[in-house]
Design an enzyme around this catalytic site. Sequence first.
Site, PDB file in Angstrom:
ATOM      1  N   CYS A   3      -5.600   7.790 -11.996  1.00  0.00           N
ATOM      2  CA  CYS A   3      -4.605   7.443 -10.977  1.00  0.00           C
ATOM      3  C   CYS A   3      -5.001   6.164 -10.239  1.00  0.00           C
ATOM      4  O   CYS A   3      -4.164   5.284  -9.987  1.00  0.00           O
ATOM      5  CB  CYS A   3      -4.438   8.581  -9.980  1.00  0.00           C
ATOM      6  SG  CYS A   3      -3.913  10.156 -10.694  1.00  0.00           S
TER       7      CYS A   3
ATOM      8  N   ALA B 285      -3.101   2.344  -9.355  1.00  0.00           N
ATOM      9  CA  ALA B 285      -2.976   1.658  -8.072  1.00  0.00           C
ATOM     10  C   ALA B 285      -3.664   0.299  -8.094  1.00  0.00           C
ATOM     11  O   ALA B 285      -3.170  -0.671  -7.503  1.00  0.00           O
ATOM     12  CB  ALA B 285      -3.560   2.533  -6.964  1.00  0.00           C
TER      13      ALA B 285
ATOM     14  N   GLU C  75      -9.658   1.403  -3.345  1.00  0.00           N
ATOM     15  CA  GLU C  75      -9.467   1.512  -4.794  1.00  0.00           C
ATOM     16  C   GLU C  75     -10.626   0.873  -5.564  1.00  0.00           C
ATOM     17  O   GLU C  75     -10.447   0.269  -6.623  1.00  0.00           O
ATOM     18  CB  GLU C  75      -8.134   0.886  -5.252  1.00  0.00           C
ATOM     19  CG  GLU C  75      -6.939   1.127  -4.367  1.00  0.00           C
ATOM     20  CD  GLU C  75      -6.578   2.593  -4.207  1.00  0.00           C
ATOM     21  OE1 GLU C  75      -7.309   3.458  -4.708  1.00  0.00           O
ATOM     22  OE2 GLU C  75      -5.577   2.866  -3.552  1.00  0.00           O
TER      23      GLU C  75
ATOM     24  N   GLU D  18     -13.503  10.866   0.967  1.00  0.00           N
ATOM     25  CA  GLU D  18     -13.964  11.748   2.043  1.00  0.00           C
ATOM     26  C   GLU D  18     -14.796  10.952   3.043  1.00  0.00           C
ATOM     27  O   GLU D  18     -15.220   9.824   2.756  1.00  0.00           O
ATOM     28  CB  GLU D  18     -14.789  12.900   1.467  1.00  0.00           C
ATOM     29  CG  GLU D  18     -13.982  13.792   0.550  1.00  0.00           C
ATOM     30  CD  GLU D  18     -14.720  15.025   0.083  1.00  0.00           C
ATOM     31  OE1 GLU D  18     -14.088  15.898  -0.523  1.00  0.00           O
ATOM     32  OE2 GLU D  18     -15.945  15.112   0.326  1.00  0.00           O
TER      33      GLU D  18
ATOM     34  N   SER E 226       0.832  -1.203   0.000  1.00  0.00           N
ATOM     35  CA  SER E 226       0.000   0.000   0.000  1.00  0.00           C
ATOM     36  C   SER E 226       0.864   1.249   0.000  1.00  0.00           C
ATOM     37  O   SER E 226       0.576   2.222  -0.708  1.00  0.00           O
ATOM     38  CB  SER E 226      -0.931   0.010   1.213  1.00  0.00           C
ATOM     39  OG  SER E 226      -1.924  -0.977   1.099  1.00  0.00           O
TER      40      SER E 226
END
Length: 393
Positions: A246, A250, A372, A141, A99
Amino acid sequence: MPFAALDPVDPLNLEALFTDEERAVRDTVRQYLDDKVEPHIADWFESGELPNLPELAREFGKMGLLGMHLEGYGCAGMSARAYGIACRELEATDSGLRSFVSVQGSLAMFAIHRFGSEEQKQEWLPRMAEGEAIGCFGLTEPDHGSDPSSMTTRARRDGDDWILDGRKMWITNGSVAAVAVVWAQTEDGVRGFVVPTDTPGFSAPLIKHKMSLRASVTSELVLDGVRLPASAQLPAARGVGAPLTCLNEARYGIVWGVTGAARSAWQAAADYAGQREQFGKPIAAFQLTQQKLVDMALELHKATLTALRLADLKDSPAGVHPAQISFGKLNNVREAIEICRTARTILGANGISLEYPVIRHANNLESVLTYEGTTEMHTLALGQALTGHAAFR
């Protein structure tokens, strides 16, 4: 003609598919982790800390692991396969290590590399590649995860400056980061900002009381009137598609990484079954235990083949489609966590002890299952790709 001996750890002889360079990456990462991290990782998990992260970051930098699939600015510029193989070794030790590398290289560094100005790249990427500057990625969030377009963090103009206000949650590396890539709503939609963490109004309280990814730094990001110059905006990041790009980077690392956690759990279960005796013989000699070990091996190696195929697609001129990444993330995490749970049953009561890696991997994968992109979101993304119908709303 006699058959070649079957390697129980590699029954499909996938080793033959790796290049010498890829084996060197694997061996270098594995040797370092075996020597420097494996003796301590269970204690770090139990205590809920990663006490030597700055040192680890610098060592990972020396090995070229940070942003290793990016070109230039001190990055190693290696293939997607080499990066995936490194992720597998990192997560075989602990998901928290993978991670850290994923967030550093595939989120924070990738965002600057893909969407940043030349000035931003020169300022941050070389130091981040060396592990001298740690980065984090502020998208999720407290009330908005799977639907980032509804984020409430705001960036407003004040003369030539930007003022950021909002909260981000579940942010890996947040409390130790020198720079945060923060996504916020503006009058023109979602935009990304490069935020030095010593900027007044920025704070990153540590999140405690986790039962998963305990050997990892997880934080909240608090932005109270954070004033940034115009040059802090990522100039090429326009709309929510930028952070999602992005996230795909990941997710690719996760596809590989979880096969490492699954491999570690399978090996622990196989070793234990060969040594643990009941009713006068090793439990590996019983049919039900063999069925578990076989089913685990089948899913582990199918997951590895999926990761290899996605690596080849990612390295190809056409690249890899986001739905293909969802395919890998959905399948590989689901099977990895099931492998860990099955391994736990083979170890019996010992399966819940940190003397063995199994329960630690199983607990960690509960987080990997969610971050993710949840199982539900990847199912719907893949469902849309297969049927042509969007079912998100």
